[in-house]
Design a protein around this motif. Structure first.
Motif, PDB file in Angstrom:
ATOM      1  N   CYS A  50       0.814  -1.217   0.000  1.00  0.00           N
ATOM      2  CA  CYS A  50       0.000   0.000   0.000  1.00  0.00           C
ATOM      3  C   CYS A  50       0.847   1.266   0.000  1.00  0.00           C
ATOM      4  CB  CYS A  50      -0.962  -0.014   1.190  1.00  0.00           C
ATOM      5  SG  CYS A  50      -2.330  -1.170   0.938  1.00  0.00           S
ATOM      6  N   THR A  51       2.035   1.190   0.543  1.00  0.00           N
ATOM      7  CA  THR A  51       2.929   2.344   0.495  1.00  0.00           C
ATOM      8  C   THR A  51       3.225   2.708  -0.952  1.00  0.00           C
ATOM      9  OG1 THR A  51       3.911   1.702   2.615  1.00  0.00           O
ATOM     10  CG2 THR A  51       5.166   3.245   1.253  1.00  0.00           C
ATOM     11  N   GLY A  57      -0.008   7.708  -5.896  1.00  0.00           N
ATOM     12  CA  GLY A  57      -1.201   8.560  -5.889  1.00  0.00           C
ATOM     13  C   GLY A  57      -2.454   7.838  -6.338  1.00  0.00           C
ATOM     14  N   LYS A  58      -2.501   6.536  -6.176  1.00  0.00           N
ATOM     15  CA  LYS A  58      -3.624   5.729  -6.656  1.00  0.00           C
ATOM     16  C   LYS A  58      -4.521   5.212  -5.536  1.00  0.00           C
ATOM     17  CE  LYS A  58      -2.384   6.010 -10.930  1.00  0.00           C
ATOM     18  NZ  LYS A  58      -3.186   6.673 -11.932  1.00  0.00           N
ATOM     19  N   ALA A  59      -4.232   5.522  -4.296  1.00  0.00           N
ATOM     20  CA  ALA A  59      -5.027   5.012  -3.174  1.00  0.00           C
ATOM     21  C   ALA A  59      -6.323   5.811  -3.051  1.00  0.00           C
ATOM     22  CB  ALA A  59      -4.225   5.101  -1.886  1.00  0.00           C
ATOM     23  N   PRO A  60      -7.404   5.187  -2.696  1.00  0.00           N
ATOM     24  CA  PRO A  60      -7.587   3.749  -2.538  1.00  0.00           C
ATOM     25  C   PRO A  60      -7.830   3.063  -3.891  1.00  0.00           C
ATOM     26  CG  PRO A  60      -9.632   4.871  -2.004  1.00  0.00           C
ATOM     27  CD  PRO A  60      -8.610   5.950  -2.333  1.00  0.00           C
ATOM     28  N   LEU A  61      -7.558   1.772  -3.930  1.00  0.00           N
ATOM     29  CA  LEU A  61      -7.835   0.953  -5.110  1.00  0.00           C
ATOM     30  C   LEU A  61      -9.140   0.202  -4.878  1.00  0.00           C
ATOM     31  CD1 LEU A  61      -4.365  -0.711  -5.806  1.00  0.00           C
ATOM     32  CD2 LEU A  61      -5.458   1.092  -7.126  1.00  0.00           C
ATOM     33  N   TYR A  62      -9.987   0.184  -5.881  1.00  0.00           N
ATOM     34  CA  TYR A  62     -11.253  -0.548  -5.792  1.00  0.00           C
ATOM     35  C   TYR A  62     -11.152  -1.831  -6.603  1.00  0.00           C
ATOM     36  CZ  TYR A  62     -12.895   3.824  -3.873  1.00  0.00           C
ATOM     37  OH  TYR A  62     -13.043   4.935  -3.088  1.00  0.00           O
ATOM     38  N   LYS A  63     -11.891  -2.831  -6.178  1.00  0.00           N
ATOM     39  CA  LYS A  63     -11.893  -4.108  -6.891  1.00  0.00           C
ATOM     40  C   LYS A  63     -12.223  -3.848  -8.358  1.00  0.00           C
ATOM     41  CE  LYS A  63     -13.458  -8.815  -6.374  1.00  0.00           C
ATOM     42  NZ  LYS A  63     -14.181  -9.740  -5.519  1.00  0.00           N
ATOM     43  N   GLY A  67      -4.122  -2.928 -10.738  1.00  0.00           N
ATOM     44  CA  GLY A  67      -3.264  -3.023  -9.559  1.00  0.00           C
ATOM     45  C   GLY A  67      -3.946  -3.543  -8.308  1.00  0.00           C
ATOM     46  N   TYR A  68      -5.287  -3.606  -8.321  1.00  0.00           N
ATOM     47  CA  TYR A  68      -5.995  -4.131  -7.149  1.00  0.00           C
ATOM     48  C   TYR A  68      -5.724  -5.619  -7.026  1.00  0.00           C
ATOM     49  CZ  TYR A  68      -9.607  -5.869  -4.047  1.00  0.00           C
ATOM     50  OH  TYR A  68     -10.264  -6.485  -3.017  1.00  0.00           O
ATOM     51  N   ARG A  69      -5.480  -6.059  -5.810  1.00  0.00           N
ATOM     52  CA  ARG A  69      -5.415  -7.498  -5.516  1.00  0.00           C
ATOM     53  C   ARG A  69      -5.839  -7.685  -4.069  1.00  0.00           C
ATOM     54  NH1 ARG A  69      -0.036  -8.655  -3.371  1.00  0.00           N
ATOM     55  NH2 ARG A  69       1.185  -6.745  -3.492  1.00  0.00           N
ATOM     56  N   SER A  70      -6.352  -8.849  -3.778  1.00  0.00           N
ATOM     57  CA  SER A  70      -6.932  -9.103  -2.456  1.00  0.00           C
ATOM     58  C   SER A  70      -5.905  -9.001  -1.335  1.00  0.00           C
ATOM     59  CB  SER A  70      -7.628 -10.463  -2.421  1.00  0.00           C
ATOM     60  OG  SER A  70      -6.699 -11.484  -2.704  1.00  0.00           O
ATOM     61  N   GLY A  78     -13.443  -4.952  -0.824  1.00  0.00           N
ATOM     62  CA  GLY A  78     -13.364  -4.508  -2.205  1.00  0.00           C
ATOM     63  C   GLY A  78     -12.627  -3.181  -2.358  1.00  0.00           C
ATOM     64  N   ILE A  79     -12.103  -2.656  -1.255  1.00  0.00           N
ATOM     65  CA  ILE A  79     -11.347  -1.403  -1.293  1.00  0.00           C
ATOM     66  C   ILE A  79      -9.986  -1.653  -0.658  1.00  0.00           C
ATOM     67  CG2 ILE A  79     -11.285   1.037  -0.665  1.00  0.00           C
ATOM     68  CD1 ILE A  79     -14.353   0.818  -0.219  1.00  0.00           C
ATOM     69  N   ALA A  80      -8.936  -1.527  -1.444  1.00  0.00           N
ATOM     70  CA  ALA A  80      -7.574  -1.780  -0.954  1.00  0.00           C
ATOM     71  C   ALA A  80      -6.883  -0.455  -0.636  1.00  0.00           C
ATOM     72  CB  ALA A  80      -6.778  -2.539  -2.007  1.00  0.00           C
ATOM     73  N   CYS A  81      -6.009  -0.524   0.326  1.00  0.00           N
ATOM     74  CA  CYS A  81      -5.179   0.621   0.719  1.00  0.00           C
ATOM     75  C   CYS A  81      -6.022   1.830   1.136  1.00  0.00           C
ATOM     76  CB  CYS A  81      -4.209   1.010  -0.394  1.00  0.00           C
ATOM     77  SG  CYS A  81      -3.170  -0.363  -0.927  1.00  0.00           S
ATOM     78  N   GLU A  82      -7.012   1.538   1.968  1.00  0.00           N
ATOM     79  CA  GLU A  82      -7.863   2.619   2.478  1.00  0.00           C
ATOM     80  C   GLU A  82      -7.061   3.491   3.440  1.00  0.00           C
ATOM     81  OE1 GLU A  82     -11.946   1.062   3.533  1.00  0.00           O
ATOM     82  OE2 GLU A  82     -10.792  -0.800   3.341  1.00  0.00           O
TER      83      GLU A  82
END
Length: 83
Positions: A50-51, A57-63, A67-70, A78-82
């Motif tokens: 997530c760093t 500058g892409k946070a957060p990533l949505y499913k 680049g999104y992965r579980s 469904g939301i990564a790097c919140e």
């Protein structure tokens, strides 16, 4: 129903089947091409953690986002790097 009415009914039914088939075929093909394009985009983007996502500058990533992965989605919502 006379013979002419039967012929007209059959012709109309055939036209309806052709029309429905013709209208839906491009939609199915469009969905297939979108999916294959999306998969290619997702596999070409990889963030180690997530760093890295935040630095890009892409946070957060949505499913479904590139680049999104579980593994980046701690609570599996469904939301990564919140933040």
């Amino acid at each position: 129903m006379n013979k002419q009415s039967k012929i007209v009914s059959i012709a109309l039914a055939s036209a309806l089947v052709f029309s429905v088939s013709f209208q839906f075929a491009p939609t199915v093909e469009a969905k297939k091409s979108k999916k294959s394009h999306k998969s290619a985009t997702q596999s070409s983007v990889y963030y180690k953690n997530c760093t890295a996502v935040k630095k890009a500058g892409k946070a957060p990533l949505y499913k479904g986002d590139p680049g999104y992965r579980s593994a980046l989605d701690r609570d599996h919502d469904g939301i990564a790097c919140e933040k």
